[in-house]
Design an enzyme around this catalytic site. Structure first.
Site, PDB file in Angstrom:
ATOM      1  CB  SER A   6      47.120  39.126  57.746  1.00 35.31           C
ATOM      2  OG  SER A   6      48.064  39.627  57.428  1.00 35.31           O
ATOM      3  CG  HIS A  29      43.505  40.606  54.933  1.00 34.51           C
ATOM      4  ND1 HIS A  29      42.850  40.943  53.943  1.00 34.51           N
ATOM      5  CD2 HIS A  29      44.850  41.241  54.905  1.00 34.51           C
ATOM      6  CE1 HIS A  29      43.274  42.520  54.222  1.00 34.51           C
ATOM      7  NE2 HIS A  29      44.362  42.258  55.071  1.00 34.51           N
ATOM      8  CG  ASP A  31      47.968  42.972  55.482  1.00 35.66           C
ATOM      9  OD1 ASP A  31      48.280  42.322  56.236  1.00 35.66           O
ATOM     10  OD2 ASP A  31      47.242  43.230  54.605  1.00 35.66           O
ATOM     11  CG  MET A  33      52.272  45.990  53.513  1.00 37.57           C
ATOM     12  SD  MET A  33      52.824  46.161  55.225  1.00 37.57           S
ATOM     13  CE  MET A  33      51.625  45.835  55.833  1.00 37.57           C
ATOM     14  CG  HIS A  62      45.180  45.517  52.684  1.00 34.53           C
ATOM     15  ND1 HIS A  62      45.232  45.864  54.597  1.00 34.53           N
ATOM     16  CD2 HIS A  62      44.516  47.076  52.350  1.00 34.53           C
ATOM     17  CE1 HIS A  62      44.708  46.536  54.798  1.00 34.53           C
ATOM     18  NE2 HIS A  62      44.671  47.839  53.858  1.00 34.53           N
ATOM     19  CG  MET A  64      48.128  48.542  53.782  1.00 37.64           C
ATOM     20  SD  MET A  64      48.803  47.379  54.721  1.00 37.64           S
ATOM     21  CE  MET A  64      48.159  46.455  54.320  1.00 37.64           C
ATOM     22  CG  MET A 132      43.348  50.295  57.965  1.00 37.84           C
ATOM     23  SD  MET A 132      43.633  48.715  57.571  1.00 37.84           S
ATOM     24  CE  MET A 132      45.524  48.360  58.274  1.00 37.84           C
ATOM     25  CG  PHE A 138      55.493  46.861  60.701  1.00 33.23           C
ATOM     26  CD1 PHE A 138      54.658  48.598  60.753  1.00 33.23           C
ATOM     27  CD2 PHE A 138      55.932  46.979  60.459  1.00 33.23           C
ATOM     28  CE1 PHE A 138      56.062  49.763  59.799  1.00 33.23           C
ATOM     29  CE2 PHE A 138      57.483  47.431  60.206  1.00 33.23           C
ATOM     30  CZ  PHE A 138      57.058  49.022  59.858  1.00 33.23           C
ATOM     31  N   GLY A 140      51.328  42.673  64.541  1.00 33.96           N
ATOM     32  CA  GLY A 140      51.597  42.727  65.726  1.00 33.96           C
ATOM     33  C   GLY A 140      51.118  43.450  66.428  1.00 33.96           C
ATOM     34  CG  ASP A 170      44.201  44.624  58.302  1.00 33.17           C
ATOM     35  OD1 ASP A 170      43.826  44.850  57.031  1.00 33.17           O
ATOM     36  OD2 ASP A 170      44.489  44.071  59.171  1.00 33.17           O
ATOM     37  N   GLY A 171      43.433  44.348  62.167  1.00 31.17           N
ATOM     38  CA  GLY A 171      44.518  44.905  63.296  1.00 31.17           C
ATOM     39  C   GLY A 171      43.889  44.669  64.682  1.00 31.17           C
ATOM     40  N   GLY A 172      44.981  44.322  64.929  1.00 32.69           N
ATOM     41  CA  GLY A 172      45.099  43.708  66.282  1.00 32.69           C
ATOM     42  C   GLY A 172      44.044  42.232  66.795  1.00 32.69           C
ATOM     43  CB  SER A 193      49.877  38.399  65.281  1.00 37.10           C
ATOM     44  OG  SER A 193      49.330  39.511  65.710  1.00 37.10           O
TER      45      SER A 193
HETATM   46  C1  DX5 Z   1      48.557  45.789  58.815  1.00 40.79           C
HETATM   47  C2  DX5 Z   1      48.447  45.453  58.489  1.00 40.79           C
HETATM   48  C3  DX5 Z   1      47.678  43.816  60.009  1.00 40.79           C
HETATM   49  C4  DX5 Z   1      47.503  42.662  59.772  1.00 40.79           C
HETATM   50  C5  DX5 Z   1      47.008  41.537  61.424  1.00 40.79           C
HETATM   51  O1  DX5 Z   1      49.155  47.184  57.717  1.00 40.79           O
HETATM   52  O2  DX5 Z   1      47.419  45.192  57.730  1.00 40.79           O
HETATM   53  O3  DX5 Z   1      46.756  44.414  60.307  1.00 40.79           O
HETATM   54  O4  DX5 Z   1      46.910  42.430  58.431  1.00 40.79           O
HETATM   55  O5  DX5 Z   1      48.049  41.838  61.802  1.00 40.79           O
HETATM   56  P1  DX5 Z   1      47.570  41.482  63.279  1.00 40.79           P
HETATM   57  O6  DX5 Z   1      46.315  40.667  63.403  1.00 40.79           O
HETATM   58  O7  DX5 Z   1      49.151  41.118  63.770  1.00 40.79           O
HETATM   59  O8  DX5 Z   1      47.642  42.759  63.857  1.00 40.79           O
HETATM   60 ZN    ZN Z   2      44.888  43.996  56.028  1.00 44.72          ZN
END
Ligand code: DX5
Ligand code: ZN
Length: 209
Positions: A6, A29, A31, A33, A62, A64, A132, A138, A140, A170-172, A193
């Site tokens: 991302s 990716h 993101d 927003m 993506h 959002m 998700m 966000f 991280g 997606d995420g973490g 991250s």
């Molecule tokens: C949240 C974002 C994050 C990003 C990935 O809206 O979509 O999930 O893509 O971020 P990390 O990999 O740092 O969680």
């Molecule tokens: Zn995303």
């Protein structure tokens, strides 16, 4: 498992070099927003319009945003290979139809609190389902392992009804959560991250792949 870094966490003052530093990515990716659908504003089509001039890596967009249908044409124009909208946003089915009519792959995504049943009307229409594993908005944040139940359910449903979608998370995502995601049946993992904070970003991509 394919990796879609991302660019949310990238340094936008040196975007070209940042993109070159993740050359081993399977997808980029994006993101997007709007500050309404999620409590953060990232970037729009104008900022992204130069991306497909500096890289051939497919763009995994993506959205959002609250009213995705109104912006599909602009994200098609920047060269998106996939455009994903949220089931919680306005008119998701109309947005999906518009994406597919443009010859772009369509994805549907759901927030952690949204039940998998909300996706049932879309599963025969989409090329991708994005689960998700953090509350969108966000980078991280920590991985929400309970969301893997949705991945397993989606693997079952796809086999049972012969759906065509791939499953993205997606995420973490980091070294240990990537293993959990892969074991659950994820096809593409988004990582922000973990990749951008690594000393050797391409090695980080290979490690989580
Ligand atoms: C949240 C974002 C994050 C990003 C990935 O809206 O979509 O999930 O893509 O971020 P990390 O990999 O740092 O969680
Ligand atoms: Zn995303």
């Amino acid at each position: 498992m394919k990796i879609a870094p991302s660019i949310l966490t990238a340094d936008f003052n040196r975007l070209e070099q940042e993109i070159k530093s993740i050359s081993k990515s399977d997808y980029l990716h994006l993101d997007v927003m709007d500050g309404h659908f999620v409590p953060n504003i990232s970037f729009g089509p104008h900022v992204l319009s130069g991306l497909n001039k500096i890289t051939n890596i497919p763009l995994d967009t993506h959205l959002m945003i609250e009213d995705p249908k109104a912006y599909i044409d602009q994200f098609v124009r920047i060269g998106s290979s996939i455009i994903t909208v949220h089931v919680e946003a306005k008119t998701p089915l109309e947005a999906i139809c518009r994406i597919k009519a443009s010859g772009v792959k369509a994805g549907i995504s759901l927030k952690p609190k949204t039940k998998i049943e909300a996706l049932y009307p879309f599963l025969d229409q989409v090329d991708l389902v994005l689960v998700m594993s953090v509350e969108p908005g966000f980078g991280g944040q920590s991985f929400m392992t309970d969301q893997l139940e949705k991945v397993k359910a989606l693997v079952e449903l796809r086999a049972q009804y012969h759906y065509q979608y791939v499953i993205e998370i997606d995420g973490g995502i980091n070294l240990e959560t990537a293993k959990l995601a892969k074991a659950a049946g994820v096809d593409i993992a988004v990582a922000g991250s973990y990749v951008f904070n690594a000393k050797d970003r391409n090695q980080a991509i290979k490690d989580i792949r």
